[in-house]
Design an enzyme around this catalytic site. Structure first.
Site, PDB file in Angstrom:
ATOM      1  N   CYS A  39       0.865  -1.240  -0.093  1.00 60.92           N
ATOM      2  CA  CYS A  39      -0.092   0.143   0.147  1.00 60.92           C
ATOM      3  C   CYS A  39       0.919   1.358  -0.022  1.00 60.92           C
ATOM      4  CB  CYS A  39      -0.811   0.155   1.364  1.00 60.92           C
ATOM      5  SG  CYS A  39      -2.026  -1.464   1.242  1.00 60.92           S
ATOM      6  N   ASP A  41       3.152  -9.981   8.718  1.00 59.74           N
ATOM      7  CA  ASP A  41       3.655  -9.922   7.451  1.00 59.74           C
ATOM      8  C   ASP A  41       4.796  -8.777   7.599  1.00 59.74           C
ATOM      9  OD1 ASP A  41       4.538 -10.387   4.776  1.00 59.74           O
ATOM     10  OD2 ASP A  41       2.856  -9.210   3.979  1.00 59.74           O
ATOM     11  N   HIS A  96      -3.108 -12.139   4.220  1.00 59.24           N
ATOM     12  CA  HIS A  96      -3.464 -11.070   5.283  1.00 59.24           C
ATOM     13  C   HIS A  96      -4.957 -11.296   6.011  1.00 59.24           C
ATOM     14  CE1 HIS A  96      -0.315  -9.194   2.642  1.00 59.24           C
ATOM     15  NE2 HIS A  96       0.356  -9.494   3.820  1.00 59.24           N
ATOM     16  N   TYR A 125      -5.358 -13.539  -5.211  1.00 57.88           N
ATOM     17  CA  TYR A 125      -4.932 -13.233  -3.833  1.00 57.88           C
ATOM     18  C   TYR A 125      -5.582 -14.054  -2.741  1.00 57.88           C
ATOM     19  CZ  TYR A 125      -4.222  -9.882   0.310  1.00 57.88           C
ATOM     20  OH  TYR A 125      -3.764  -9.146   1.416  1.00 57.88           O
TER      21      TYR A 125
END
Ligand code: ADP
Ligand code: SF4
Length: 688
Positions: free
Chosen positions: A30, A265, A172, A169
């Site tokens: 991000c 992460d 997360h 994806y």
């Protein structure tokens, strides 16, 4: 010249129908820019490609209004009209011969759809993962069919936007596909729930759909969380992740594997070391023949060569190292290892996204300013008139100002009162877990030691008279700040009259004299009204010296702002494990020689606790006496030939180390400019 040992990092690697020019892979991360600031986003990504990253990815890119992360600024490919904005990014990346990757996402249980007002979708009816009072509805089979269509359509839009690699994806705890995989989210009893094969079904189908839609020209990457650090409650690398990758081994063209959730992460350096994900990801290459990318805050080329050479990964994945130094690959290629601006693992970059603004970085003051200020991380225009600068104070602000000015060709004198460089960074880096922060000093000092146009003086406490005597044209006052000892902070806006002065310590005392500053008289109370990292780090420091610590804060939790750096839970856990007594939601109401009176921030109810020594971590006062003195000496300044006196960094307004570096950089960029251009604004509608 590149060291031959690093050749392996520059080998091209085939990913399905495309080829990456080297092994440097900027994984999706991000930026806080996304769909609202697409020009800024594109310029930032283009600079990564220019800096040698062979693959440059977007951040998570929403495929449909049922996956709406507003107010976060993520990428968006909801419809065809989103394509031109994404095209800006792929063009910028292709200009430098790199591949552009897009991380398509449907956030499922993670998005509350605040803007679109769509009902969130999930495998089963459940309350969503964020704090909003919103529930998702269970998808029926027609919803699942629609979702598969949305994903395939978004993949086609991604292809039309010029992407080379399209992600599926499941990471997360932010992805619908991961939610279908997980027993804790998927309670279905149809063909998409229950058994492992059933929970895997949608993931497998979407990989196939994506290949069918765009696989002839685009590579298909899968991003999978291989461990959630939740034990049997979540995915474990040696159990569920292995089963998933074995089942799908060669279906994608690339595996991008990491820890989940984001706080696992992107662990900060306080809680992890370089390569910390290897124990979880190293098995993947034994299960698939496809290339594998993984992360672990790699900044050392030797570590990178080890990882590739030992067959642990095929690509060195990076988010933060590529933010701190977008030119990391080019510097390795040119044999300029010492020039690498190494990430310090502070997660200030993450805080930008978490507060919905373009990211900042402690090490790289140009990040986020590439488009709006036209700042390049490696190039600064030469000074038009080569005037000299005296910089007083060699903390992050002074060091960065000096470094950037010498890069511009200016003559710089840098002086510091202490016997070592780095100011607060040097002091803070000696506290538990913050050693990597010294890189802020080391990078700049090394640069300054290489050039002819910098004179560096330690043990030089300068007075206004000294500065007038030197008569250097431009003066930057970077003298920093001191922690307040009067209690003034967020909750107490006026000095506290009841403090027993000889029982008060500040972070400066503890960093200066170390824990020796603490007497032997009873327990230590740390009062934290700063609410970021400092008080908790000091608590660790004081406990490690054998003292009992009580942690009092007006906030309901320890270090609430560290939520933005993904550290809050780890910090609170650590203090609990260290036996620190935590007293939340309390402020100071009175003090005696051996006790403190606390008042509940909600009810005002008071209570007494034992206190041998009170450490106040509240706020800081600028160390700006020198600036005020010089400012008052207008005639004398003129006579001495001084043209400007400017406060920078913490001396101007105490803040983050990132803000001090930025302030120093801004000073250097503005030098010699009569009228600096205002930053461009991308958020204004074109009303013409
Ligand atoms: P910043 O974060 O703004 O860079 P720091 O507190 O890290 O600020 O650094 C300020 C530095 O300025 C410290 O190393 C301090 O020793 C130095 N300093 C303060 N006053 C003077 C002075 N009068 N002359 C020279 N150096 C000074
Ligand atoms: Fe690294 Fe900190 Fe910069 Fe993020 S802000 S890239 S963690 S130095």
């Amino acid at each position: 010249m590149r060291d031959r040992r690093y050749d392996i990092l520059f080998e091209p690697v085939r990913i399905g129908p495309v080829t990456a020019p080297n092994r440097f892979y900027q994984v999706p991360h991000c930026t806080g820019m996304g769909h609202r600031y697409p020009r800024a986003e594109a310029r930032l990504r283009g600079i990564k490609a220019e800096g040698g990253w062979g693959v440059v990815s977007t951040q998570e890119t929403e495929i449909h209004p049922t996956s709406d992360l507003t107010p976060a600024n993520e990428g968006r490919l909801w419809e065809a009209s989103d394509i031109p904005a994404m095209r800006l990014m792929t063009d910028a990346v292709h200009e430098h011969g790199s591949l552009a990757a897009v991380q398509l996402v449907h956030n499922g249980l993670h998005s509350s759809n605040r803007y679109s007002r769509c009902t969130p979708l999930a495998p089963s009816s459940a309350i969503i993962i964020s704090d909003d009072p919103v529930q998702a509805r269970a998808m029926d089979t027609s919803d699942i069919a629609r979702f598969r269509r949305w994903h395939a359509d978004a993949a086609l839009r991604a292809k039309a936007a010029g992407f080379d690699i399209v992600y599926v994806y499941a990471g997360h705890d932010m992805s619908l596909l991961q939610h279908f995989l997980l027993e804790r989210h998927n309670h279905r009893s149809d063909e998409y729930g229950g058994s492992f094969e059933n929970r895997l079904r949608l993931f497998r189908e979407v990989i196939a759909d994506t290949r069918e839609a765009v696989g002839n020209t685009c590579a298909i990457a899968v991003r999978l969380a291989v461990d959630e650090l939740l034990g049997a409650e979540g995915i474990r690398h040696d159990v569920e992740a292995r089963d998933i990758i074995e089942a799908l081994a060669d279906e994608p063209d690339l595996w991008d594997v990491n820890l989940s959730d984001w706080s696992n992460d992107s662990q900060s350096s306080r809680f992890s070391v370089e390569g910390f994900q290897e124990p979880y990801t190293r098995f993947v290459k034994s299960v698939t023949s496809k290339p594998v990318v993984g992360v672990g805050r790699y900044t050392s080329p030797d570590a990178m060569v080890r990882v590739i050479g030992k067959g642990i990964l095929d690509f060195i994945g990076a988010a933060r190292p590529s933010i701190a130094d977008p030119f990391l690959p080019k510097k390795i290629e040119a044999g300029r290892i010492e020039d690498i601006r190494e990430c310090i693992g502070c997660n200030i970059c993450v805080s930008g996204d978490n507060t919905n603004v373009p990211m900042r970085c402690t090490q790289n003051p140009t990040i986020g300013e590439e488009w709006r200020r036209n700042w390049h991380p490696e190039i600064i225009p030469t000074l038009k008139s080569p005037e000299s600068h005296l910089i007083v104070g060699g903390g992050p602000a002074g060091l960065e100002a000096a470094r950037a000015l010498t890069q511009r060709g200016g003559d710089v004198v840098l002086a510091d009162a202490r016997s070592e460089w780095g100011g607060r960074v040097t002091q803070e880096s000696r506290l538990p877990g913050l050693a990597e922060w010294a890189r802020v000093r080391d990078h700049r000092l090394w640069q300054l030691q290489q050039v002819q146009n910098a004179e560096l003086y330690l043990e030089s406490r300068l007075t206004a008279a000294d500065i007038l005597e030197y008569g250097i044209a431009n003066i930057a006052i970077a003298t920093g700040a001191v922690w307040r000892d009067d209690g003034v902070g967020r909750v107490h806006r006026k000095p506290l009259p009841f403090l027993v002065k000889e029982k008060i310590l500040t972070p400066d005392d503890l960093m200066g004299d170390g824990v020796d500053a603490i007497g032997s008289d009873g327990s230590v109370v740390i009062f934290d009204d700063d609410r970021f990292y400092m008080a908790s780090v000091l608590a660790e420091h004081v406990v490690s010296a054998g003292h009992k610590v009580t942690f009092v804060t007006p906030s309901p939790v320890v270090a609430p702002w560290s939520d933005n750096t993904l550290e809050q839970q780890r910090i609170q856990k650590r203090l609990i494990e260290l036996g620190v007594e935590i007293v939340p939601s309390n402020q100071l109401a009175g003090m005696s020689h051996d006790s403190l009176t606390l008042a509940c921030t909600y009810s005002g109810r008071t209570r007494e606790i034992a206190c041998g020594q009170l450490v106040l971590v509240t706020s800081r006062a600028p160390r700006d006496t020198l600036w005020h003195e010089l400012h008052a000496l207008q005639a004398e300044r003129k006579e001495a030939g001084i043209k400007s006196v400017t406060r920078i960094g913490d001396c101007l307004a105490p803040g983050l180390i990132a803000a001090a570096c930025y302030s120093g950089h801004l000073y250097a960029r503005a030098a010699g400019e009569t009228c600096a251009a205002a930053p461009l604004r991308e958020d204004m509608a074109n009303l013409e």
